[in-house]
Design a protein around this motif. Sequence first.
Motif, mmCIF file in Angstrom:
data_model
loop_
_atom_site.group_PDB
_atom_site.id
_atom_site.type_symbol
_atom_site.label_atom_id
_atom_site.label_comp_id
_atom_site.label_asym_id
_atom_site.label_seq_id
_atom_site.Cartn_x
_atom_site.Cartn_y
_atom_site.Cartn_z
ATOM 1 N N ILE A 1 0.855 -1.193 0.000
ATOM 2 C CA ILE A 1 0.000 0.000 0.000
ATOM 3 C C ILE A 1 0.889 1.241 0.000
ATOM 4 O O ILE A 1 1.738 1.415 0.881
ATOM 5 C CB ILE A 1 -0.940 0.016 1.219
ATOM 6 C CG1 ILE A 1 -1.923 -1.157 1.157
ATOM 7 C CG2 ILE A 1 -1.694 1.331 1.301
ATOM 8 C CD1 ILE A 1 -2.845 -1.249 2.344
ATOM 9 N N VAL A 2 0.694 2.110 -1.007
ATOM 10 C CA VAL A 2 1.467 3.356 -1.087
ATOM 11 C C VAL A 2 0.608 4.574 -0.775
ATOM 12 O O VAL A 2 1.137 5.662 -0.534
ATOM 13 C CB VAL A 2 2.118 3.497 -2.478
ATOM 14 C CG1 VAL A 2 3.167 2.405 -2.689
ATOM 15 C CG2 VAL A 2 1.084 3.452 -3.598
ATOM 16 N N ALA A 3 -0.732 4.412 -0.811
ATOM 17 C CA ALA A 3 -1.633 5.528 -0.460
ATOM 18 C C ALA A 3 -2.999 4.966 -0.119
ATOM 19 O O ALA A 3 -3.391 3.910 -0.623
ATOM 20 C CB ALA A 3 -1.739 6.519 -1.619
ATOM 21 N N ILE A 4 -3.734 5.663 0.791
ATOM 22 C CA ILE A 4 -5.074 5.238 1.202
ATOM 23 C C ILE A 4 -6.013 6.444 1.160
ATOM 24 O O ILE A 4 -5.685 7.526 1.650
ATOM 25 C CB ILE A 4 -5.069 4.637 2.625
ATOM 26 C CG1 ILE A 4 -4.237 3.345 2.667
ATOM 27 C CG2 ILE A 4 -6.487 4.338 3.098
ATOM 28 C CD1 ILE A 4 -4.163 2.711 4.044
ATOM 29 N N SER A 5 -7.186 6.240 0.529
ATOM 30 C CA SER A 5 -8.251 7.254 0.569
ATOM 31 C C SER A 5 -9.363 6.718 1.470
ATOM 32 O O SER A 5 -9.156 5.768 2.231
ATOM 33 C CB SER A 5 -8.758 7.537 -0.846
ATOM 34 O OG SER A 5 -9.278 6.361 -1.421
ATOM 35 N N LYS A 6 -10.555 7.294 1.357
ATOM 36 C CA LYS A 6 -11.647 6.909 2.256
ATOM 37 C C LYS A 6 -12.007 5.435 2.115
ATOM 38 O O LYS A 6 -12.083 4.704 3.114
ATOM 39 C CB LYS A 6 -12.873 7.786 1.969
ATOM 40 C CG LYS A 6 -14.028 7.524 2.935
ATOM 41 C CD LYS A 6 -15.187 8.451 2.640
ATOM 42 C CE LYS A 6 -16.349 8.173 3.618
ATOM 43 N NZ LYS A 6 -17.516 9.051 3.351
ATOM 44 N N ASN A 7 -12.255 4.975 0.875
ATOM 45 C CA ASN A 7 -12.700 3.591 0.663
ATOM 46 C C ASN A 7 -11.737 2.742 -0.162
ATOM 47 O O ASN A 7 -11.937 1.546 -0.320
ATOM 48 C CB ASN A 7 -14.077 3.589 -0.033
ATOM 49 C CG ASN A 7 -15.137 4.262 0.811
ATOM 50 O OD1 ASN A 7 -15.222 4.021 2.012
ATOM 51 N ND2 ASN A 7 -15.927 5.129 0.181
ATOM 52 N N ASP A 8 -10.702 3.399 -0.736
ATOM 53 C CA ASP A 8 -9.786 2.694 -1.639
ATOM 54 C C ASP A 8 -8.343 2.793 -1.143
ATOM 55 O O ASP A 8 -8.006 3.637 -0.315
ATOM 56 C CB ASP A 8 -9.858 3.282 -3.057
ATOM 57 C CG ASP A 8 -11.247 3.143 -3.650
ATOM 58 O OD1 ASP A 8 -11.913 2.156 -3.325
ATOM 59 O OD2 ASP A 8 -11.642 4.031 -4.432
ATOM 60 N N ALA A 9 -7.504 1.901 -1.710
ATOM 61 C CA ALA A 9 -6.065 1.945 -1.444
ATOM 62 C C ALA A 9 -5.317 1.842 -2.764
ATOM 63 O O ALA A 9 -5.744 1.141 -3.684
ATOM 64 C CB ALA A 9 -5.659 0.808 -0.516
ATOM 65 N N MET A 10 -4.189 2.590 -2.860
ATOM 66 C CA MET A 10 -3.323 2.479 -4.030
ATOM 67 C C MET A 10 -2.258 1.430 -3.705
ATOM 68 O O MET A 10 -1.478 1.587 -2.764
ATOM 69 C CB MET A 10 -2.659 3.819 -4.340
ATOM 70 C CG MET A 10 -1.820 3.808 -5.611
ATOM 71 S SD MET A 10 -2.836 3.663 -7.102
ATOM 72 C CE MET A 10 -3.547 5.323 -7.153
ATOM 73 N N VAL A 11 -2.267 0.331 -4.475
ATOM 74 C CA VAL A 11 -1.350 -0.790 -4.234
ATOM 75 C C VAL A 11 -0.338 -0.862 -5.364
ATOM 76 O O VAL A 11 -0.703 -0.811 -6.543
ATOM 77 C CB VAL A 11 -2.126 -2.127 -4.134
ATOM 78 C CG1 VAL A 11 -1.157 -3.284 -3.914
ATOM 79 C CG2 VAL A 11 -3.141 -2.068 -2.996
ATOM 80 N N GLU A 12 0.968 -0.983 -5.009
ATOM 81 C CA GLU A 12 2.030 -1.117 -6.005
ATOM 82 C C GLU A 12 2.488 -2.573 -6.050
ATOM 83 O O GLU A 12 2.875 -3.154 -5.035
ATOM 84 C CB GLU A 12 3.215 -0.218 -5.663
ATOM 85 C CG GLU A 12 4.306 -0.257 -6.735
ATOM 86 C CD GLU A 12 5.422 0.738 -6.462
ATOM 87 O OE1 GLU A 12 6.353 0.810 -7.278
ATOM 88 O OE2 GLU A 12 5.374 1.436 -5.425
ATOM 89 N N SER A 13 2.427 -3.170 -7.250
ATOM 90 C CA SER A 13 2.823 -4.565 -7.450
ATOM 91 C C SER A 13 3.768 -4.660 -8.633
ATOM 92 O O SER A 13 3.365 -4.417 -9.779
ATOM 93 C CB SER A 13 1.581 -5.432 -7.694
ATOM 94 O OG SER A 13 1.943 -6.761 -7.986
ATOM 95 N N ASP A 14 5.037 -4.971 -8.367
ATOM 96 C CA ASP A 14 6.065 -5.080 -9.424
ATOM 97 C C ASP A 14 6.109 -3.852 -10.312
ATOM 98 O O ASP A 14 6.160 -3.947 -11.550
ATOM 99 C CB ASP A 14 5.816 -6.330 -10.279
ATOM 100 C CG ASP A 14 6.080 -7.601 -9.510
ATOM 101 O OD1 ASP A 14 6.820 -7.540 -8.513
ATOM 102 O OD2 ASP A 14 5.533 -8.646 -9.895
#
Length: 732
Positions: free
Chosen positions: A607-620
């Motif tokens: 997880i590189v960032a989190i908003s209210k209901n979502d998360a930004m996930v970095e994969s490879d």
Amino acid sequence: MQEQFFKKLDLDLYVAEFKGLFARDKEIFLQGDSKLHFKRLNELSLLEFNPPPMVDELNAALIHLSKQGILHLSQSFEFIKICKYFEYLKKLKFEESLKEWLLKIEIPQVILELFEYFDEKGEIKESIDERLVNLNLALKMKKESLVTEFKKLTYTKSLSAYLIDTQIHLINGMEALLLRGGFNHVLKAKIIGRSSGGGFYVVPLSVEKIQSQIDEIKDAKEEIFYEYAKKISLVFYKNLMFLKFINNAFDLFDHYSARVLMAKKYDYEFVLADSSNNLSLYNFAHPALKNAKSVNVEFNKKVLIITGVNAGGKSMLLKGILSAALLAKHLLPMRINAQKSQIGNFKEFDVILEDPQNVKNDISTFAGRMLHFSKLLGKKNVLLGIDEIELGTDFEEAACLYTELISKLLEQDNKIIITTHHKRLAMLLAKNSQVELIAALYDEELSRPKYEFLKGTIGKSYAFETALRYGISANLVQNAKKLYGEDKENLEEMVSKNINLELSLRKKNEELEKKEAKVDEILFSLKEQKEKNEQEFKKLVSNLELKYHKAIEEAKKTINLKDIKEKQRSLNKANELKKSIILPSMEQNEELRVGDFVKYEKIKGKIVAISKNDAMVESDGIKLRVPLKLLKKSGAIQQKVAKTSISVTKPSNLSVSLDLHGLRSDEAIARLDKFISDALIAGFDEVLIYHGIGTGRLAFAVREFLKTHKSVKSFQDAPINQGGFGAKVVRL
């Protein structure tokens, strides 16, 4: 002629080792339907089998039989060995083509009956003839009598004074005593020789009589053997056509066996040459090179020009391409990725490698090459290799002349591989759309060749750098650069920059391709997850509908019930059914934070960032937005950094060998990795790894792992008494 060509391509040791796997000497070329042979080779590769027994050449014996001649029993046994081997093969669980072929080979019953005549050494069994039993018994008794007689003589008091020694000497096939002169006063005997010390080799008359009886018994046995030789030869004569067929069939299977054994020993693969003239080689290495870098070559046009650094592998690449085509034509195994590779079929092969100039032929280098070219100008569908094409004459004149010669050969549908340092020739030929360029690469930081190749460019020779690497002084090289000229040096620098730019672009393209593959993988995973969620949602709705239906039906029953207590019980049951219905929760059960490692089905990331209901996930390196409720914490969550102390315990009772038989490749490599680490800690400098032969997959995995392990100095097949090519001796 063929042997010379194989030697030019550095395949002579390969061919010698391959021919050593034959059961009898023959040419290595496999005649007949290549597609059928290829199919059978792949079928045979899947099974463990005993190689064919060593067998004599039998063409002369077949000719002798055709004239109703009588074979010696040893010759007859060679045919029996062949027939026995095919009976063994027919019992193996072959599939498809090999099974069909072997089922058609029916050994006549009269020949099958002859199997019982011979023992494993090829001698006639005494059990088949009572006369042999009696003669062998008599022979045994006579030999015992002979030994007794010699013992009696050597212990005779009157003869002891004349005995030089008490040994029994074999002289001209006869057993004798060594006596001094004057023995004739005490012993009647026949002199058969003199010793260097002046003694006499004598055969006592009593011994001679027993020996004569032994010879008579042996003669009687030989007469019986001759009877059986005639009987067997008559059976063979009546089945002469079958023997000719089985003799040829044995050679055919011998070809299959040798190829498969060679492939299993080195984890080589077979490539079936097709009707094209393309040459696409993937993960290929010349058989003469040990632990070599594999190369990928795409040669689908008419001419391939290889330029670049000195001693960078240009000549070996030329030989490798020719070797791959030659080996594929004759279905000989090689180190290659057969699934991805394609090799065309060529009518003829030729190569111009050596300098033809010598005292005997009185011809110059250039004249010799022109003579060779004159013979090629009338040929078609030739795969031709020319090493150092500019050798022997002025390179400017050679550039123009060879441009015309190569163009003429192209018109005749030939395919040509050229190595050269001459950029003018390469540039002239490169104007033709049927010409491809490839450059041998140089590592400028480490000042040495990479033994890698870059398609689509002209390579720099790095002559000055090579001279420095091999001990030429810097002053001499600097003076040479001045003579070479500033303009030409700038041109060389531009060529070098062009290669480096091409390499940089290729690296970026590879990275982009990896990212595209990752995106495709993620999209596919998301598509799978969407379909899975839809199925689970439908299943959940259906389950809830069923539960509500049961609760409502139970409540409806109360309407028809008259007893108050029964109504109450029914309502209570309906309420219990209603309460048992649990609606799915859409809330996030786990608290997630930036930096946590999470997974969404098959996709894992951070997880590189989190908003209210979502998360930004970095994969490879790929970022994607995922609803928080769909994420779960992964097992790879970052741990708090604590003070670390490292202690290494020397392993106790560690063996110098490791047995990997029966393990899957991933299990075997994990165990091998730990074993090498323990061996290094224990101070071992040499260990033995047993992996077996089998299908070759485990052996291949072990070899590839050892190649890349930083602590492995070298490795090789173990000696025969320690496992042979089913084991590896590893130096650490």
